[in-house]
Design a protein around this motif. Structure first.
Motif, short mmCIF file in Angstrom:
data_model
loop_
_atom_site.label_atom_id
_atom_site.label_comp_id
_atom_site.label_asym_id
_atom_site.label_seq_id
_atom_site.Cartn_x
_atom_site.Cartn_y
_atom_site.Cartn_z
N MET A 138 68.08 39.60 19.79
CA MET A 138 68.22 40.59 20.77
C MET A 138 69.76 40.46 21.01
O MET A 138 70.36 39.66 20.79
CB MET A 138 67.47 40.07 22.19
N ASN A 139 70.58 41.78 21.53
CA ASN A 139 71.69 41.90 21.90
C ASN A 139 71.71 42.80 23.08
O ASN A 139 71.51 44.01 23.15
CB ASN A 139 72.75 42.52 20.74
N LEU A 140 71.82 42.08 24.37
CA LEU A 140 72.00 42.76 25.60
C LEU A 140 73.05 43.76 25.92
O LEU A 140 73.08 44.62 26.81
CB LEU A 140 71.77 41.97 26.68
N LYS A 141 74.32 43.65 25.00
CA LYS A 141 75.24 44.57 24.95
C LYS A 141 75.05 45.79 24.44
O LYS A 141 75.64 46.93 24.65
CB LYS A 141 76.56 43.81 24.39
N ARG A 142 73.97 45.85 23.37
CA ARG A 142 73.36 46.92 22.64
C ARG A 142 71.87 47.06 22.50
O ARG A 142 71.34 46.91 21.67
CB ARG A 142 74.22 46.84 21.29
N PRO A 143 71.26 47.28 23.84
CA PRO A 143 69.84 46.97 23.88
C PRO A 143 69.03 48.26 23.34
O PRO A 143 67.86 47.80 23.02
CB PRO A 143 69.58 46.85 25.41
N THR A 144 69.67 49.36 22.88
CA THR A 144 68.87 50.43 21.98
C THR A 144 69.21 50.58 20.86
O THR A 144 68.68 51.48 20.23
CB THR A 144 69.28 51.75 23.08
N VAL A 145 69.92 49.62 20.22
CA VAL A 145 70.23 49.57 18.66
C VAL A 145 69.41 48.81 18.14
O VAL A 145 69.41 47.44 18.30
CB VAL A 145 71.86 49.26 18.60
#
Length: 185
Positions: A128-135
């Protein structure tokens, strides 16, 4: 303490049936979190916070809120909460609230998280990466940025971990309560 919880969760990767390890916990995402915390001497289900109709995830969330454990900056050992990961009430809508939890295993300086959770195929890692949630994947390397956490069904598309993220809870408030609850010798 967080490192010890994350290490315990890591040890459980690959387990298909949590009941084989401990029949007192459910064989689901909350059972994994409970086992990881119990390894650090913390009983997550000790205390109040139960309302009629709550699932195990909501019970953990209410308890975390009552203890002041909720926060937004992840650390290893934190509980991570997700919403709408499946259609709990089977009405075809995204109205199911908090439905999944895992343990933060690792956080990189770039904001990438590795999470250990109990999914449909057993205990596994997810990203998970919350800086890029839709990638979902990096274009240049195909590395996973956010794994899928909710499958597509009917008219609804699949959803990524970053899109379904709901919050973090740290272990320290639970540990303080556990220390106070231990009898003096």
């Amino acid at each position: 303490m967080g490192a010890r919880i994350a290490a315990r969760a890591r040890q459980l990767i690959g387990v298909q049936d949590l009941h084989a390890l401990d029949s007192s916990v459910p064989d689901d995402c909350t059972g994994l979190v409970r086992l990881a915390y119990e390894g650090a001497g913390i009983n997550l289900m000790d205390g109040s916070g139960v309302s009629h109709g709550d699932n195990g995830v909501m019970i953990l969330y209410r308890r975390a809120r009552s203890l002041g454990a909720l926060h937004t900056r992840p650390k290893p050992g934190d509980i991570v909460f997700f919403r709408e990961t499946y259609d709990r009430n089977r009405d075809g809508l995204r109205n199911d609230g908090l439905t999944h939890v895992g343990i933060v295993e690792q956080v990189t300086p770039g904001g990438e998280l590795t999470i250990v959770h109990r999914g449909s195929k057993g205990v596994a890692r997810t990203h998970m990466n919350l800086k890029r949630p839709t990638v979902h994947r990096e274009k240049h390397s195909a590395d996973v940025v956010n794994d899928y956490l909710r499958r597509a069904s009917g008219e609804q598309r699949a959803y990524l971990t970053g899109e379904l993220f709901a919050g973090f809870a740290s272990p320290e408030p639970w540990a303080r309560v556990a220390r106070r609850a231990r009898p003096l010798r």
